[in-house]
Enzyme design. Structure first.
Site, PDB file in Angstrom:
ATOM      1  N   TYR A  35      10.231   7.438   5.854  1.00 10.32           N
ATOM      2  CA  TYR A  35       8.611   7.306   5.589  1.00 10.32           C
ATOM      3  C   TYR A  35       7.565   8.368   6.066  1.00 10.32           C
ATOM      4  O   TYR A  35       6.864   8.751   5.416  1.00 10.32           O
ATOM      5  CB  TYR A  35       8.241   5.905   6.200  1.00 10.32           C
ATOM      6  N   THR A  63      -0.361   8.616   7.661  1.00 12.60           N
ATOM      7  CA  THR A  63      -0.125   7.650   8.942  1.00 12.60           C
ATOM      8  C   THR A  63       0.186   8.488  10.167  1.00 12.60           C
ATOM      9  O   THR A  63       0.663   9.327  10.286  1.00 12.60           O
ATOM     10  CB  THR A  63       1.382   6.800   8.387  1.00 12.60           C
TER      11      THR A  63
HETATM   12  N1  NAD Z   1      -2.385  -0.818   6.449  1.00 15.63           N
HETATM   13  C1  NAD Z   1      -2.178   0.046   7.510  1.00 15.63           C
HETATM   14  O1  NAD Z   1      -2.273  -0.265   8.669  1.00 15.63           O
HETATM   15  C2  NAD Z   1      -1.651   1.447   7.115  1.00 15.63           C
HETATM   16  C3  NAD Z   1      -1.237   2.415   8.072  1.00 15.63           C
HETATM   17  C4  NAD Z   1      -0.917   3.609   7.664  1.00 15.63           C
HETATM   18  C5  NAD Z   1      -0.900   4.068   6.587  1.00 15.63           C
HETATM   19  N2  NAD Z   1      -1.337   3.270   5.445  1.00 15.63           N
HETATM   20  C6  NAD Z   1      -1.187   3.697   4.195  1.00 15.63           C
HETATM   21  O2  NAD Z   1      -2.189   3.102   3.530  1.00 15.63           O
HETATM   22  C7  NAD Z   1      -1.956   2.952   2.109  1.00 15.63           C
HETATM   23  C8  NAD Z   1      -2.425   1.500   1.548  1.00 15.63           C
HETATM   24  O3  NAD Z   1      -1.769   0.771   2.487  1.00 15.63           O
HETATM   25  P1  NAD Z   1      -2.052  -0.900   2.531  1.00 15.63           P
HETATM   26  O4  NAD Z   1      -1.754  -1.535   3.934  1.00 15.63           O
HETATM   27  O5  NAD Z   1      -3.245  -1.147   1.676  1.00 15.63           O
HETATM   28  O6  NAD Z   1      -0.523  -1.144   1.744  1.00 15.63           O
HETATM   29  P2  NAD Z   1      -0.609  -2.354   0.467  1.00 15.63           P
HETATM   30  O7  NAD Z   1       0.957  -2.499   0.229  1.00 15.63           O
HETATM   31  O8  NAD Z   1      -1.284  -3.574   0.624  1.00 15.63           O
HETATM   32  O9  NAD Z   1      -1.028  -1.403  -0.763  1.00 15.63           O
HETATM   33  C9  NAD Z   1      -0.167  -0.569  -1.449  1.00 15.63           C
HETATM   34  C10 NAD Z   1      -0.424  -0.997  -2.930  1.00 15.63           C
HETATM   35  O10 NAD Z   1       0.254   0.118  -3.811  1.00 15.63           O
HETATM   36  C11 NAD Z   1       1.090  -0.399  -4.668  1.00 15.63           C
HETATM   37  N3  NAD Z   1       1.987   0.376  -4.937  1.00 15.63           N
HETATM   38  C12 NAD Z   1       3.096   0.652  -4.366  1.00 15.63           C
HETATM   39  N4  NAD Z   1       4.033   1.480  -5.065  1.00 15.63           N
HETATM   40  C13 NAD Z   1       3.434   1.737  -6.179  1.00 15.63           C
HETATM   41  C14 NAD Z   1       3.683   2.625  -7.455  1.00 15.63           C
HETATM   42  N5  NAD Z   1       4.969   3.263  -7.470  1.00 15.63           N
HETATM   43  N6  NAD Z   1       2.868   2.755  -8.414  1.00 15.63           N
HETATM   44  C15 NAD Z   1       1.558   1.929  -8.255  1.00 15.63           C
HETATM   45  N7  NAD Z   1       1.022   1.064  -7.380  1.00 15.63           N
HETATM   46  C16 NAD Z   1       2.096   1.226  -6.377  1.00 15.63           C
HETATM   47  C17 NAD Z   1       1.336  -1.841  -4.357  1.00 15.63           C
HETATM   48  O11 NAD Z   1       1.510  -2.731  -5.419  1.00 15.63           O
HETATM   49  C18 NAD Z   1       0.079  -2.113  -3.502  1.00 15.63           C
HETATM   50  O12 NAD Z   1      -0.814  -2.819  -4.153  1.00 15.63           O
HETATM   51  C19 NAD Z   1      -0.480   3.295   1.899  1.00 15.63           C
HETATM   52  O13 NAD Z   1      -0.500   4.672   1.438  1.00 15.63           O
HETATM   53  C20 NAD Z   1      -0.213   3.195   3.506  1.00 15.63           C
HETATM   54  O14 NAD Z   1       1.379   4.271   3.488  1.00 15.63           O
HETATM   55  C21 NAD Z   1      -1.565   1.995   5.888  1.00 15.63           C
END
Ligand code: NAD
Length: 331
Positions: A169, A124
């Site tokens: 975070y 991130t």
């Molecule tokens: N969407 C963005 O703009 C963005 C920006 C920066 C970083 N990220 C990173 O990208 C990744 C995905 O983000 P996203 O937007 O798809 O989020 P999201 O919350 O939609 O997806 C994350 C998934 O992980 C699952 N999860 C959480 N904790 C868990 C655990 N302990 N064990 C198993 N499953 C677990 C959740 O149920 C969820 O389905 C993350 O690592 C996030 O930090 C996303």
């Protein structure tokens, strides 16, 4: 290029994970999804995927067990996206944030690394923490903008991650990123990924949150002056990049990329409100919010022969169509 055909996607029922799963299945990959479904909306994503792909392999499990799972599973690559995703929640429960993001990523990275399996990780922009807030800014009518060298270029991989506060975070994701790279994987510092299958809320996924709120007639609160700027990357462009990284994983061992829409795809909160015809309320700034963040995507563009293709206008329109449909289905 390596022949990758079988992949594990942790967080595969989440926003980015479920979109990548669909994309890769469409290309003939065998996909296994690991998710504990803790995110609101992930259960809906999973049910819809199960309907579309009855043979999809699903592990409803927690990252706590990821080391054992990765040690046994027959896969060529791991896309590691499962995470505690919100800065706000990392302040409320830093121990949980550490367990999921730092320890969970260590488990995935070390188990995969010991078998020579590449991990492609979702990091991130928060790894830069308050360093970003030291950049001089200029105030424009609807947005803040960088002054000086970074104006129009944005933050690159070499920008400092040290010396400043990061938010819990930011720290846990940086630890995860470092383990992944240490064990031979690839890290992506995502700024703001948006699009279909995203269930954003006030804590994370602001573009999706704004559109959902608009469709449901729920008022929006902006924390700060609303001139905060981010670069948006539509999920379709994001999954194309992620597939390329998997295919080139050997060559890209240990690399880190800044991944977003770049300066051409920046928007401020106020500008999005105007686009969606939303009249927001305002509240105090949230801790550690970055006033301006946009990615310098030169490295990813050059090394992966990739560039964003979906404009913000087009992406928001596609996302709005999906949200209108899903809200009707959920009623
Ligand atoms: N969407 C963005 O703009 C963005 C920006 C920066 C970083 N990220 C990173 O990208 C990744 C995905 O983000 P996203 O937007 O798809 O989020 P999201 O919350 O939609 O997806 C994350 C998934 O992980 C699952 N999860 C959480 N904790 C868990 C655990 N302990 N064990 C198993 N499953 C677990 C959740 O149920 C969820 O389905 C993350 O690592 C996030 O930090 C996303």
């Amino acid at each position: 290029m390596i022949a990758i055909k079988k992949v594990l996607i942790t967080g595969g029922a989440g926003f980015i994970g479920s979109n990548l799963a669909r994309h890769l299945i469409g290309k003939g990959y065998q996909v296994t999804v690991l998710d504990n479904l803790q995110r609101k909306g992930s259960e809906i994503n999973l049910k819809r995927m199960q309907k579309e792909f009855p043979k999809l392999a699903i592990l409803k499990d927690d990252l706590d067990n990821a080391d054992k799972i990765v040690q046994k599973l027959d896969v060529d690559a791991v896309y590691h996206f499962a995470a505690q995703v919100a800065v706000t929640k990392s302040y409320e429960n830093p121990a949980d944030d550490f367990r999921i993001n730092a320890q969970g990523s260590f488990k995935v990275a070390s188990a995969a690394g010991s078998r020579g399996i590449p991990v492609i990780y979702a990091s991130t922009n928060k790894v830069y923490g308050d360093n970003v807030n030291d950049i001089e800014l200029q105030e424009l009518p609807t947005r803040w903008e960088f002054k000086g060298d970074l104006k129009g270029r944005g933050i690159s991989e070499s920008f400092s991650i040290d010396s400043k506060k990061h938010t819990p975070y930011g720290v846990s994701k940086l630890v995860g990123e470092m383990y992944v790279r240490e064990f031979g994987g690839i890290a992506n510092r995502f700024s703001c990924i948006y699009g279909e299958n995203q269930f954003g809320d006030a804590d994370q996924g602001w573009v999706s949150h704004f559109v959902f709120s608009k469709v449901r007639g729920i008022p929006i609160t902006i924390y700060g002056d609303g001139k905060q700027v981010r670069d948006l990357l539509h999920i379709q462009d994001n999954v194309r990049l992620l597939e390329q990284e998997g295919l080139n994983a050997k060559k890209l061992k240990g690399e880190v990329f800044c991944v977003g829409g770049g300066h051409d795809n920046t928007i401020s909160l106020l500008e999005l409100c105007k686009m969606l015809d939303i009249k927001p309320k305002f509240a105090d700034w949230r801790p550690a919010d970055q006033k301006v963040y946009y990615s310098d995507i030169t490295k990813a563009s050059k090394m992966l022969n990739w560039k964003p293709e979906v404009s913000v206008k087009e992406g928001i329109s596609r996302m709005s169509a999906w949200i209108n449909k899903i809200v009707k289905e959920m009623e």
